[in-house]
Design an enzyme around this catalytic site. Structure first.
Site, PDB file in Angstrom:
ATOM      1  N   LYS A 169       9.463  34.891 -47.770  1.00 18.02           N
ATOM      2  CA  LYS A 169       9.365  33.630 -48.523  1.00 18.02           C
ATOM      3  C   LYS A 169       8.378  32.664 -47.841  1.00 18.02           C
ATOM      4  O   LYS A 169       7.604  31.973 -48.505  1.00 18.02           O
ATOM      5  CB  LYS A 169      10.762  33.012 -48.621  1.00 18.02           C
ATOM      6  CG  LYS A 169      10.827  31.558 -48.973  1.00 18.02           C
ATOM      7  CD  LYS A 169      10.523  31.274 -50.429  1.00 18.02           C
ATOM      8  CE  LYS A 169      10.586  29.769 -50.664  1.00 18.02           C
ATOM      9  NZ  LYS A 169      10.140  29.371 -51.963  1.00 18.02           N
ATOM     10  N   LYS A 238       8.745  21.282 -44.924  1.00 21.67           N
ATOM     11  CA  LYS A 238       9.705  22.147 -44.209  1.00 21.67           C
ATOM     12  C   LYS A 238       9.232  23.608 -44.229  1.00 21.67           C
ATOM     13  O   LYS A 238       9.204  24.277 -43.198  1.00 21.67           O
ATOM     14  CB  LYS A 238      11.070  22.037 -44.896  1.00 21.67           C
ATOM     15  CG  LYS A 238      12.103  23.052 -44.438  1.00 21.67           C
ATOM     16  CD  LYS A 238      13.323  23.105 -45.371  1.00 21.67           C
ATOM     17  CE  LYS A 238      12.969  23.673 -46.719  1.00 21.67           C
ATOM     18  NZ  LYS A 238      14.003  24.347 -47.456  1.00 21.67           N
TER      19      LYS A 238
HETATM   20  P1  NAD Z   1      17.323  19.444 -54.203  1.00 23.91           P
HETATM   21  O1  NAD Z   1      17.268  18.410 -53.161  1.00 23.91           O
HETATM   22  O2  NAD Z   1      16.875  19.120 -55.598  1.00 23.91           O
HETATM   23  O3  NAD Z   1      18.810  20.041 -54.334  1.00 23.91           O
HETATM   24  C1  NAD Z   1      19.675  20.187 -53.250  1.00 23.91           C
HETATM   25  C2  NAD Z   1      21.086  19.907 -53.723  1.00 23.91           C
HETATM   26  O4  NAD Z   1      21.956  20.058 -52.596  1.00 23.91           O
HETATM   27  C3  NAD Z   1      21.299  18.489 -54.249  1.00 23.91           C
HETATM   28  O5  NAD Z   1      21.962  18.523 -55.491  1.00 23.91           O
HETATM   29  C4  NAD Z   1      22.130  17.807 -53.173  1.00 23.91           C
HETATM   30  O6  NAD Z   1      22.998  16.813 -53.668  1.00 23.91           O
HETATM   31  C5  NAD Z   1      22.901  18.992 -52.634  1.00 23.91           C
HETATM   32  N1  NAD Z   1      23.431  18.779 -51.285  1.00 23.91           N
HETATM   33  C6  NAD Z   1      22.867  18.117 -50.257  1.00 23.91           C
HETATM   34  N2  NAD Z   1      23.684  18.119 -49.169  1.00 23.91           N
HETATM   35  C7  NAD Z   1      24.787  18.822 -49.539  1.00 23.91           C
HETATM   36  C8  NAD Z   1      25.983  19.206 -48.885  1.00 23.91           C
HETATM   37  N3  NAD Z   1      26.210  18.853 -47.603  1.00 23.91           N
HETATM   38  N4  NAD Z   1      26.900  19.889 -49.558  1.00 23.91           N
HETATM   39  C9  NAD Z   1      26.691  20.254 -50.854  1.00 23.91           C
HETATM   40  N5  NAD Z   1      25.574  19.939 -51.540  1.00 23.91           N
HETATM   41  C10 NAD Z   1      24.641  19.234 -50.892  1.00 23.91           C
HETATM   42  O7  NAD Z   1      16.487  20.679 -53.631  1.00 23.91           O
HETATM   43  P2  NAD Z   1      15.813  21.884 -54.467  1.00 23.91           P
HETATM   44  O8  NAD Z   1      14.424  21.514 -54.844  1.00 23.91           O
HETATM   45  O9  NAD Z   1      16.774  22.333 -55.501  1.00 23.91           O
HETATM   46  O10 NAD Z   1      15.692  22.985 -53.307  1.00 23.91           O
HETATM   47  C11 NAD Z   1      16.831  23.687 -52.830  1.00 23.91           C
HETATM   48  C12 NAD Z   1      16.329  24.834 -51.962  1.00 23.91           C
HETATM   49  O11 NAD Z   1      15.500  25.717 -52.744  1.00 23.91           O
HETATM   50  C13 NAD Z   1      15.463  24.365 -50.778  1.00 23.91           C
HETATM   51  O12 NAD Z   1      15.726  25.172 -49.667  1.00 23.91           O
HETATM   52  C14 NAD Z   1      14.048  24.589 -51.280  1.00 23.91           C
HETATM   53  O13 NAD Z   1      13.140  24.793 -50.203  1.00 23.91           O
HETATM   54  C15 NAD Z   1      14.225  25.832 -52.127  1.00 23.91           C
HETATM   55  N6  NAD Z   1      13.244  25.986 -53.202  1.00 23.91           N
HETATM   56  C16 NAD Z   1      12.910  24.937 -54.016  1.00 23.91           C
HETATM   57  C17 NAD Z   1      11.973  25.144 -55.033  1.00 23.91           C
HETATM   58  C18 NAD Z   1      11.564  24.035 -55.973  1.00 23.91           C
HETATM   59  O14 NAD Z   1      10.576  24.220 -56.703  1.00 23.91           O
HETATM   60  N7  NAD Z   1      12.272  22.904 -56.021  1.00 23.91           N
HETATM   61  C19 NAD Z   1      11.408  26.410 -55.229  1.00 23.91           C
HETATM   62  C20 NAD Z   1      11.806  27.459 -54.418  1.00 23.91           C
HETATM   63  C21 NAD Z   1      12.734  27.241 -53.400  1.00 23.91           C
END
Ligand code: NAD
Length: 297
Positions: A169, A238
């Site tokens: 990734k 990150k």
């Molecule tokens: P985001 O910030 O939109 O979502 C994260 C969620 O986790 C939020 O709803 C938040 O409230 C929740 N959260 C935070 N702390 C928490 C806790 N202690 N307990 C439970 N829930 C908690 O992030 P995202 O964009 O959805 O990304 C999530 C993961 O996916 C990351 O690791 C990111 O690198 C990866 N990712 C994101 C994308 C993208 O396009 N957004 C693409 C591929 C991978």
């Protein structure tokens, strides 16, 4: 299958929705009430903590924003590790291989299997089920959950050792991050020389410079100047930092990674971690003294 889903953010929400649409029963948890409410409304059960959720299901999935949160949710106090029923923890987040191994080792002591499962393809791909789903973990457990993971997109089994899918990734996201930075510089150069950015993007997309930056991100979120592609600058920073550190630890050349990391650090400083990652274009624009897109585009 009964599945626990933790973290219903930009990526987690559409992925959890696809699981429900495919007929799975979900128990959900997020620290934000507004994130869980739509799922409770369509029949998901609500857990009060990661441990409570892991008391109720054998398979837990998580999509979380930082390494620290993944660590806390998986193996911290009140975490999945304390659950009585859980057998496997599938981390859909990008954490890098070292954190994946740390979590896997701690969970193994409680006979819980960690499956690395970072994804790529953005919020649009999560909604459409067209993500690249990278999996590493013990074969029997991966086989057990493969059909459920297939609702997210195309499943690639990378290997059996924890962290292998994370390394995959990071390699992918470095390429995505550097293509974004490079396309921003190339288009800013053209605009400063008097070229039309929309014409530039059309030419690049018909030529050899094409990437997802040019064929999706620029047309959707940069030329119209909405800067709303759905991935936070902090998350891209990150990923690039993790990739840079991983290459450095493996003693692999990482000059391009360093330059790309500097660009994302500058974007994070100027626009904040919550800004959309397409803000890197504004960082380049400020340095170049030009504006890309808008009405003219
Ligand atoms: P985001 O910030 O939109 O979502 C994260 C969620 O986790 C939020 O709803 C938040 O409230 C929740 N959260 C935070 N702390 C928490 C806790 N202690 N307990 C439970 N829930 C908690 O992030 P995202 O964009 O959805 O990304 C999530 C993961 O996916 C990351 O690791 C990111 O690198 C990866 N990712 C994101 C994308 C993208 O396009 N957004 C693409 C591929 C991978």
């Amino acid at each position: 299958m009964d599945i626990g889903f933790i973290g219903l953010g930009n990526m987690g929400a559409p992925m959890a929705r696809r699981l429900i649409e495919a007929g799975h029963s979900l128990v959900v948890y997020d620290t934000r009430n507004d994130a869980v409410a739509p799922f409770v409304a369509i029949g998901a059960k609500l857990a009060s903590s990661p441990a409570d959720l892991a008391d109720r299901v054998e398979t837990v999935m998580a999509s979380l924003p930082s390494l620290q949160v993944s660590e806390k949710v998986a193996i911290g106090a009140g975490g999945v590790i304390e659950g009585k029923r859980v057998k496997r923890f599938i981390d859909l987040s990008t954490t890098g291989s070292r954190m994946a191994i740390k979590i896997a080792d701690a969970l193994a002591k409680k006979n819980i299997v960690q499956i690395d499962c970072p994804v790529s393809g953005g919020v649009g791909g999560a909604a459409k089920g067209t993500l690249a789903v990278m999996v590493s973990g013990p074969k029997a457990d991966v086989d057990h959950v493969k059909d459920a993971l297939a609702v997210f997109g195309k499943v690639f089994v990378i290997g059996e050792k924890p962290g292998m899918a994370q390394t995959m990734k990071l390699a992918n996201n470095f390429l995505s991050a550097s293509a974004m930075a490079a396309t921003a510089e190339a288009v800013a150069m053209g605009v400063k020389a008097g070229l039309d950015p929309a014409v530039m993007i059309d030419v690049i997309n018909a030529g050899s410079g094409r990437s997802r930056a040019s064929d999706q991100k620029f047309p959707q979120s940069i030329l119209p100047r909405t800067f709303d592609y759905g991935f936070a600058t902090a998350l891209m920073l990150k990923d690039v930092r993790l990739c840079f550190e991983e290459a450095k630890n493996l003693d692999v050349p990482h000059d391009m990674m360093k330059t790309t990391l500097d660009d994302w650090e500058a974007t994070n400083t100027e626009f904040g971690g919550d800004s959309d990652f397409t803000s890197i274009v504004k960082m380049i624009e400020n340095r170049a003294g030009v504006t890309i897109g808008g009405k003219k585009a």
